[in-house]
Scaffold this active site. Structure first.
Site, PDB file in Angstrom:
ATOM      1  N   HIS A 100       1.219  -1.514   0.028  1.00 56.46           N
ATOM      2  CA  HIS A 100       0.017   0.061  -0.456  1.00 56.46           C
ATOM      3  C   HIS A 100       0.252   1.056  -0.156  1.00 56.46           C
ATOM      4  CE1 HIS A 100      -3.485  -1.915   1.632  1.00 56.46           C
ATOM      5  NE2 HIS A 100      -3.081  -2.460   0.697  1.00 56.46           N
TER       6      HIS A 100
ATOM      7  N   TYR B  10      -3.755  -5.529  -9.871  1.00 58.14           N
ATOM      8  CA  TYR B  10      -2.746  -3.930  -9.256  1.00 58.14           C
ATOM      9  C   TYR B  10      -1.866  -3.863  -9.811  1.00 58.14           C
ATOM     10  CZ  TYR B  10      -5.635  -6.249  -4.342  1.00 58.14           C
ATOM     11  OH  TYR B  10      -6.149  -6.141  -3.656  1.00 58.14           O
TER      12      TYR B  10
ATOM     13  N   HIS C 178       1.600  -9.155  -3.823  1.00 59.33           N
ATOM     14  CA  HIS C 178       0.871  -9.747  -4.470  1.00 59.33           C
ATOM     15  C   HIS C 178       1.165 -10.901  -6.153  1.00 59.33           C
ATOM     16  CE1 HIS C 178      -2.705  -8.016  -3.322  1.00 59.33           C
ATOM     17  NE2 HIS C 178      -2.421  -6.460  -3.175  1.00 59.33           N
TER      18      HIS C 178
END
Length: 962
Positions: free
Chosen positions: A355, A410, A578
């Site tokens: 993030h 992502y 990811h």
């Protein structure tokens, strides 16, 4: 660029421009920031300068006193440390000291301001805990003017790193507090400068008024926001209640739209006539006063959206705000930003993945920092300081791959955040901050686009959870922003194609501001990607090759298209987050996904569908992300541990997601591409697409060596369009460790001897599209291999006898979780095994038989013939030299031959019984020899012998696309 600002710099780190040598910037009620290195003053006894790493203390040095000194019961017995700060207004300020107390009896010092008396200040110390650097606040009233901050020794052993004076009541320093001072600064005293400067307004206004169809929906959305009532009516937030916040995204979108309207049509005019600007200002102030968030969850996207709106209003409506209003916006920024996931200062998360790579810093806090720069330069120096220190290098390193390590879903989102940052600095007037190879990243998704409108699966994929089969997978802004930034017509075309997609993945109304701000109706677009080479190599750190047989033109979704797409991922660096443990993984699509990436990222619990299973679930960590869910090789050591997760026999866990480029370089390399080349055919449409790599590092010590080679054959035949040959040499550290070659499928494979068949003939959920693909895999090596299928109801995601069940979030979804896998194993234990599998695709409804495959074996080479193609590999995995002899199967027609794993140099090919040698050069990068054999027979390949005529030249690797 930017106007030079007064700054005081020691050791190359931040010391904000409010020191004694600098003029007072503002006599307005704004925060003041001043930072000092403790060692900046000339120390006298007993103070001494100590050196330490820059990643531990600011500037790499600090001040300390000898540990054996007795306590000074009164100040004045030791040298005084003095720092002068220019204070713009009377007020309360926080003096932050970064200190180290090595013991309980070395935990205080003396502090004074101007001529006031010294007072002792206690330094935090935790008994029984290792000593650590701590930021300690002291609040004092400071009068306007030049103030002297003085420190004196009280107890021996105390360390002082740096000092910071600020009026930002909610600002709490993190880490060692500073990053290298950015050399790129906002234009001083100028507004606008956030995503636009005065010279950009005419073009932005032109897009807003443009008749171009691409702008019509966004203009309509923004006009609706502009004309909406200027009211902020947020739900009452009840602490401890079911709602985690009272944030209203549509209200924030209205604030941004009104601010943009004011910028375009009220900028420079009388303030009392700036209706929309005044509405934007008042709405923002009301919103900041009313919005509340529950503790515990960080709400990074929601808070980031508010921070972005604050930056836009502050910058675009600057002249319409009072100094007190601006000060309030800055204060609320520090309060909100401090509670974001990344924090403020934004130092809580890594700069590579996760993030911390979203919009929090790269768009939202950067925009605010630029808006506030004149009045609160510390915000910019901290946010931009970290950006330039930590964010650029890992991105430029990854951009070299021309692919994004976070995959299909992502990857697009994280890349979009990068592009916001690029645009922020361009519109601020700065030179490009990223390597221009950045524009190649979206080609990853161009090449992996399937004819049915979806993307080949890669990493954690969530698009499949909410789209149905009639929807074209879309992330339009991830193509628009690089298209207009780099004037790239190919990316512009893909953006326009995606913009026609009316679905959940189309541009959300909150994002309609971006095509107006950053779009370009004047630039053209290509008709499509049809001019691109059919095969593209994505180099280190991706180690990926994507091969196609054609580009799908016209309609967005063509399930019956005859185009084949194959991805061959060897890998390079493992970035985590990811990304999966899938070095060596391949996929094949032809009229349906045939060789698939198994598992579901975002689904629901089978026993209780109300439970959402996503990142970190039992299915995700034991199956979905693991090697067993991919088309690679397992080597099962029964004693191997994978933290607390299942032993799937797969690849190791390199570590937690890397926080920096330096950390990425330490143990995260899982594969190395050894060779890659495209040969035969015509430029842009090779007959052979070859890539080879070493995957040993992806595994623990249980694997002594693992080399995998891929050759994609574009057969250029409608009935039998393509084949993929996979050759593996796998050596285990123990012959008893079972090796398993994997091939995952959506439907149950049909096994007959050494051959397995996979079909896709089902209709989609809407019963409008029917797949019609078939994959035929023949296992050539090992001889007498054991072929088995695992799967079926209740056993779809089995690892070691445990099924980690999951189901799609919705019936209409396009999940391809798979339910079956083919497992190919040697007939008995060996330390080293060779695997040679050849897969061909064709229509499931075709009455034609599969193409015959003929195994080829010699002392040094192993390979296969299919149709008029022959592919040969070195059995040892080592590059061959000298003379290599091979017998090609009896055939009167010519055969195209690719021999891999040869030493660099000039090679001559002679067919015994003929007088027509062929000569060709083998490159170091490719290591392949390509020639056309006149028919079956014995061929001698010899390095360093000159023949009489050249062979057809190998095609170069696919060129970089501008």
């Amino acid at each position: 660029m930017s106007t030079p600002r007064c700054r005081h710099t020691l050791h190359g780190f931040i010391h904000v421009a409010l020191l004694a040598a600098c003029p007072v910037l503002h006599a307005a009620p704004f925060p003041v920031e001043a930072m000092f290195e403790a060692e900046a003053t000339a120390p006298g006894a007993p103070w001494a300068t100590e050196s330490l790493g820059r990643n531990v203390v600011s500037g790499g040095a600090y001040l300390s006193t000898p540990v054996d000194l007795a306590r000074a019961e009164a100040p004045g017995a030791a040298a005084q440390l003095s720092y002068t700060v220019a204070v713009p207004r009377d007020g309360h300020y926080t003096i932050w000291l970064r200190v180290l107390a090595p013991a309980a009896n070395a935990a205080s010092l003396y502090l004074a301001l101007d001529n006031a008396a010294y007072a002792s200040v206690a330094v935090p110390f935790s008994a029984g805990q290792p000593a650590q650097w701590t930021w300690m606040p002291v609040t004092r009233w400071l009068a306007a003017g030049e103030r002297e901050l003085k420190l004196q020794y009280r107890e021996g052993g105390l360390g002082i790193d740096c000092l910071l004076v600020t009026a930002l009541a909610d600002f709490v320093p993190q880490g060692y507090g500073v990053y290298p001072l950015p050399t790129v600064l906002p234009p001083a005293g100028e507004h606008p400068r956030v995503f636009a400067r005065a010279g950009d307004l005419a073009a932005i206004r032109g897009r807003f008024e443009s008749a171009a169809q691409e702008m019509a929906p966004h203009r309509a959305v923004l006009k609706g926001f502009v004309e909406a009532p200027a009211l902020v009516a947020l739900p009452v937030f009840v602490p401890g209640g079911p709602a985690r916040n009272n944030h209203q995204g549509d209200v924030v979108s209205r604030i941004k739209a009104k601010a943009l309207h004011s910028l375009l049509y009220e900028y420079g005019g009388p303030a009392d006539q700036a209706q929309r600007g005044q509405e934007a200002v008042q709405m923002l102030l009301d919103y900041l006063a009313a919005v509340r968030f529950a503790p515990g969850y960080n709400h990074p996207n929601e808070k980031g959206d508010i921070v972005l709106a604050s930056a836009m209003v502050y910058d675009w409506c600057f002249a319409l705000m009072t100094a007190q209003q601006r000060a309030y916006v800055v204060t609320r920024f520090t309060q909100l930003a401090a509670t974001m996931e990344i924090g403020f200062p934004p130092s809580r998360q890594g700069a590579v993945v996760g993030h911390g790579s979203d919009n929090q810093l790269l768009r939202d806090q950067l925009a605010a920092a630029i808006a506030f720069y004149d009045e609160a330069p510390l915000v910019y120096n901290i946010v931009a300081g970290r950006f330039f220190a930590d964010y650029i290098a890992p991105r430029n390193y990854a951009y070299a791959a021309q692919a994004y390590h976070q995959g299909a879903s992502y990857g697009t989102v994280r890349f979009l955040a990068d592009m916001y940052a690029a645009w922020i600095f361009r519109r601020m007037g700065a030179a490009p901050v990223f390597d221009p190879v950045q524009q190649m990243t979206p080609y990853h998704w161009l090449y992996t686009r399937r004819p049915d409108g979806q993307w080949m699966r890669d990493g954690d994929v969530y698009h499949s959870s909410y789209t149905n089969s009639t929807q074209y997978w879309s992330e339009p802004l991830a193509f628009m922003l690089p298209a207009t930034y780099y004037n790239n017509a190919t990316l512009k075309q893909e953006y326009l194609k995606q913009s026609q997609q009316q679905s959940a993945s189309f541009i959300h109304s909150r994002d309609s501001i971006w095509p107006i701000l950053l779009g370009n109706t004047a630039m053209g677009s290509t008709p499509g990607p049809t001019a691109l080479p059919l095969t593209k190599y994505f180099p280190d750190p991706a180690g990926l090759m994507v091969a196609r047989t054609g580009w799908t033109e016209g309609e967005r979704i063509q399930v019956q298209s005859g185009n084949v797409v194959a991805t061959m991922k060897l890998g390079g660096d493992w970035f985590g987050n990811h990304e999966h443990y899938d070095a060596g993984h391949f996929q094949i699509y032809y009229k349906g996904a045939l060789a698939i990436d198994s598992g579901i990222y975002s689904g629901r619990d089978v026993a209780d569908p109300a439970i959402v299973l996503e990142y970190g679930s039992a299915h995700d960590m034991n199956y979905h992300k693991r090697s067993i869910a991919h088309n690679t090789v397992l080597v099962h050591d029964p004693d191997e541990q994978f933290d607390s997760y299942a032993n799937d026999g797969g690849q190791r866990f390199p570590g937690d997601e890397p926080q920096s480029l330096a950390e990425l370089a330490n143990g995260y390399k899982v594969a190395t591409v050894l060779r890659q080349q495209q040969v035969g055919g015509v430029a842009g449409a090779p007959d052979f697409s070859y890539i080879k790599g070493d995957l040993t590092a992806a595994y623990s010590a249980k694997v002594r060596q693992f080399q995998r080679s891929f050759v994609f054959l574009n057969l250029k035949n409608a009935d039998h369009p393509a084949a993929l040959v996979v050759f593996d040499k796998v050596s285990a550290s123990d012959a008893g460790f079972r090796k398993t070659w994997l091939l995952h499928s959506q439907n149950e494979p049909e096994i007959s001897g050494d051959t397995a068949i996979i079909r896709r003939t089902e209709w989609d959920y809407n019963h409008t599209l029917q797949y019609n693909g078939k994959l035929v895999n023949r296992t050539v090596l090992p001889a007498n291999a054991v072929l088995a299928k695992v799967g079926g109801s209740g056993n779809e995601f089995s690892v070691g006898g445990t099924n980690y069940a999951i189901q799609p979030e919705a019936e209409y979804s396009t999940e391809e979780a798979g339910a079956w896998r083919l497992e190919v194993s040697p007939p008995g234990p060996n330390e080293t095994d060779l695997f040679l599998n050849v897969m061909q695709v064709m229509d499931a409804s075709s009455p034609l038989p599969a193409l015959p495959t003929t195994a080829i074996d010699s002392a040094l080479l192993a390979g296969v013939r299919i149709k008029d193609r022959v592919v040969l590999f070195s059995k040892s995995g080592l590059p061959l030299d000298g003379t290599v002899t091979v017998e090609l199967p009896a055939q009167s027609a010519p055969m195209q031959v690719l021999v891999a794993d040869l030493q660099e140099g000039t090679w001559t090919v002679r067919k015994r019984g003929t007088d027509a040698p062929i000569e060709d050069a083998v490159s170091a990068d490719g290591g392949t020899l390509y020639f056309v054999a006149s028919g079956g027979g014995i061929y001698d390949l010899q390095r360093g012998v000159t023949g009489s005529r050249p062979a057809p030249a190998a095609l170069p690797a696919s060129p970089a696309v501008p």
